[in-house]
Design a protein around this motif. Structure first.
Motif, PDB file in Angstrom:
ATOM      1  N   UNK A  23      45.953  33.704  39.324  1.00 24.09           N
ATOM      2  CA  UNK A  23      45.037  34.271  38.041  1.00 24.09           C
ATOM      3  C   UNK A  23      44.491  32.891  37.735  1.00 24.09           C
ATOM      4  N   UNK A  24      43.124  32.661  37.925  1.00 20.06           N
ATOM      5  CA  UNK A  24      42.592  31.485  37.460  1.00 20.06           C
ATOM      6  C   UNK A  24      41.416  31.650  36.622  1.00 20.06           C
ATOM      7  N   UNK A  25      41.572  32.657  35.594  1.00 18.84           N
ATOM      8  CA  UNK A  25      40.468  33.075  34.383  1.00 18.84           C
ATOM      9  C   UNK A  25      40.310  31.653  33.557  1.00 18.84           C
ATOM     10  N   UNK A  34      48.369  35.504  50.373  1.00 18.76           N
ATOM     11  CA  UNK A  34      47.561  35.587  48.992  1.00 18.76           C
ATOM     12  C   UNK A  34      46.897  36.978  49.232  1.00 18.76           C
ATOM     13  N   UNK A  35      46.785  37.988  48.325  1.00 15.97           N
ATOM     14  CA  UNK A  35      46.133  39.356  48.244  1.00 15.97           C
ATOM     15  C   UNK A  35      45.259  39.484  47.206  1.00 15.97           C
ATOM     16  N   UNK A  36      45.428  38.709  46.004  1.00  9.25           N
ATOM     17  CA  UNK A  36      44.724  39.281  45.017  1.00  9.25           C
ATOM     18  C   UNK A  36      44.335  37.656  44.283  1.00  9.25           C
ATOM     19  N   UNK A  37      43.013  37.558  44.263  1.00 11.16           N
ATOM     20  CA  UNK A  37      42.632  36.056  43.549  1.00 11.16           C
ATOM     21  C   UNK A  37      41.443  36.541  42.208  1.00 11.16           C
ATOM     22  N   UNK A  38      41.840  36.169  41.195  1.00 13.93           N
ATOM     23  CA  UNK A  38      41.105  36.533  39.878  1.00 13.93           C
ATOM     24  C   UNK A  38      40.387  35.200  39.498  1.00 13.93           C
TER      25      UNK A  38
END
Lengths: 241, 287
Positions: free
Chosen positions: B70-72, B90-94
């Protein structure tokens, strides 16, 4: 829609309530996606979503800061989330996780149990509820939708606790073209089956009678959520005494 | 500027999050560079780096367990081309609310073998024509992009579009080569910085260029300028300017030992550097 507009302004809360969510998304993926979309506003303590009829297409997101909840409500109102615009409000009550943190948490009173025999049956019933993913406390806490109307007498709109064990099961969410013979073939495979009764004026529901409460519980647990057609998983509860 | 050290990693909260994953919370630490993530010892399913000042997604060690980043609310502009080697699961990148501008900058994400879920909301890249189809065409494993499911119809449409636009694709590839060239000045400047503890002030020519860029920067104008630069191939100059700008910020922070507050313009003695910073703050506020 008009019901939502008629709702009076709800005071600020650390928790936001979202509805009009896409119901085709699996619960785990829905929680993950809600967590991902709302982390930009602040730290999230909890995401609550359930798959029961009362809670389909709805969720609660609990933030650490109330200002995060305000930002989220303002910026994400109407955001197209899985192709449906989100409808966001503050939650009506304080979340348990927040109440525990600031010391105002009061455990909800559990239903009374009169004797050992009834207790055993309720334990089975409770384990079945756990499997369904329904928690009565949450239903009460978060202003769940009104209970589905039953045939016969009018029902109170207050969210109700599950019915006590009964040898008669009440089936909902059946396809409109289902017949007593169809249901009989399903329920006949469990011991103690007596008969199926359907209501002509109300398609989609039925009553199934067994010899005693133990037998009806077995059938209920096994056939809960059974899909006669892919879009009609059965919802089975005990009938009212 | 705060450095991401092993101490910081172990002081930060780690817990089971709301979706029952082991999470490391590095939120809100003003981290400028990703480093020392090996200190996590591959014990986390999720790493939250939101609300920091990260510019490049790089320096990631091999983390087999990591599934979600999570890199908001950072300043990500570039991604390491080899990132897929280090994050196999890695399956989710924000990447909501960052500064990814060009379509080619998301090409490195194609090296992630199991990336299913990607968010690029609130980046300028989403305003590019054919943005969604380009991303779908490049990231074959993607299932959800910007919280909308990727449908098979879209995949076919993207495939057709970019098969018949080979020329356009070549034009879009050109900046990638330029980026490779652009890395060299950055590296040499980094080496120079290592050799000299105190960085020499930029030359008057660079100051003038930076000043001009800062004075002229407006949101819409910046977008237009970047698009023009993309077409005319002037991007290296812009890249160098951006690098100098970032280095200048860092140098100023080191010298004056001030914590840079993005939201308020700092008071202090007036000079060229101060004016540049004020303008920079104003520019960021406008953004």
């Amino acid at each position: 829609m008009s019901e939502v507009n008629a709702t009076p302004e709800i005071p600020q809360n650390n928790t936001i309530y979202i509805n009009n969510l896409n119901e085709k998304i699996k619960i785990d993926e829905l929680k993950k996606s809600l967590n991902a979309v709302f982390t930009q506003f602040g730290k999230i303590l909890e995401v609550l979503a359930f798959k029961t009829l009362k809670h389909k297409g709805q969720a609660w997101v609990v933030f650490e800061d109330a200002s995060s909840a305000s930002n989220a409500l303002r910026q994400m109102q109407g955001f197209p989330f899985y192709d449906k615009p989100m409808r966001i409000q503050y939650a009506k009550t304080k979340s348990d996780i927040i109440a525990k943190a600031d010391g105002t948490f009061v455990p909800r009173e559990k239903r009374k149990r009169h004797d050992e025999k009834a207790k055993k049956r309720k334990d089975q019933h409770d384990s079945n509820l756990a499997g369904m993913g329904l928690n009565p406390a949450y239903a009460g806490a978060y202003g769940a939708a009104p209970a589905i109307a039953y045939p016969g007498g009018a029902k109170s709109m207050v969210p109700e606790a599950p019915a006590p064990p009964n040898n008669i099961l009440f089936i909902q969410n059946l396809p409109n073209d289902s017949t007593p013979m169809m249901l009989q073939m399903l329920f006949l495979q469990y011991p103690g089956f007596k008969e199926v009764r359907m209501v002509e004026t109300k398609p989609g529901i039925a009553f199934v009678e067994y010899g005693d409460e133990m037998q009806s519980t077995v059938a209920m647990q096994t056939l809960q959520g059974f899909k006669i057609t892919p879009q009609n998983p059965m919802l089975i509860t005990y009938a009212k005494k | 500027m705060v450095r991401l050290t092993a101490d910081l990693i172990w002081k930060s909260p780690h817990f089971f999050n709301t979706i029952k994953e082991r999470e490391l919370d590095l939120r809100g630490n003003k981290i400028a560079v990703i480093e020392n993530l090996g200190a996590t010892e591959d014990q986390f399913d999720t790493i939250d780096l939101s609300d920091n000042e990260i510019v490049k997604l790089e320096n990631v060690p091999y983390l087999n367990r990591l599934g979600t980043m999570l890199i908001n609310n950072n300043r990500i502009t570039r991604i390491n081309p080899n990132i897929g080697e280090f994050l196999p699961n890695l399956h989710t990148l924000v990447l909501t609310n960052n500064r990814i501008v060009n379509l080619v900058e998301i090409d490195p994400l194609a090296s992630l073998p199991k990336l299913h879920f990607l968010s690029l909301l609130d980046n300028n890249i989403t305003k590019k024509p054919n943005y969604r189809l380009y991303v779908i065409n490049n990231l074959k494993s993607l299932r959800v992009l910007d919280f909308k499911k990727v449908k098979n119809k879209e995949r076919l449409e993207a495939k057709n579009l970019f098969a018949s636009k080979e020329v356009i694709e070549e034009i879009q590839r050109t900046p990638a080569k330029t980026f490779s060239t652009g890395e060299t000045p950055n590296v040499s400047e980094a080496i120079e910085e290592q050799q000299t503890p105190k960085v020499v002030a930029p030359t008057p020519e660079q100051i003038i260029a930076i000043k001009a860029a800062i004075v002229n920067s407006q949101t819409l104008e910046e977008v237009a300028r970047l698009e023009k630069a993309l077409k005319s191939g002037q991007l290296p100059a812009d890249l160098i300017s951006l690098s100098d700008n970032i280095m200048l910020d860092n140098v100023d922070e080191k010298h004056e030992d001030m914590i840079h507050d993005d939201r308020s313009q700092a008071d202090g003695k007036s000079n060229d550097t101060q004016e540049q910073r004020n303008t920079d703050s104003a520019s960021m506020e406008q953004d």
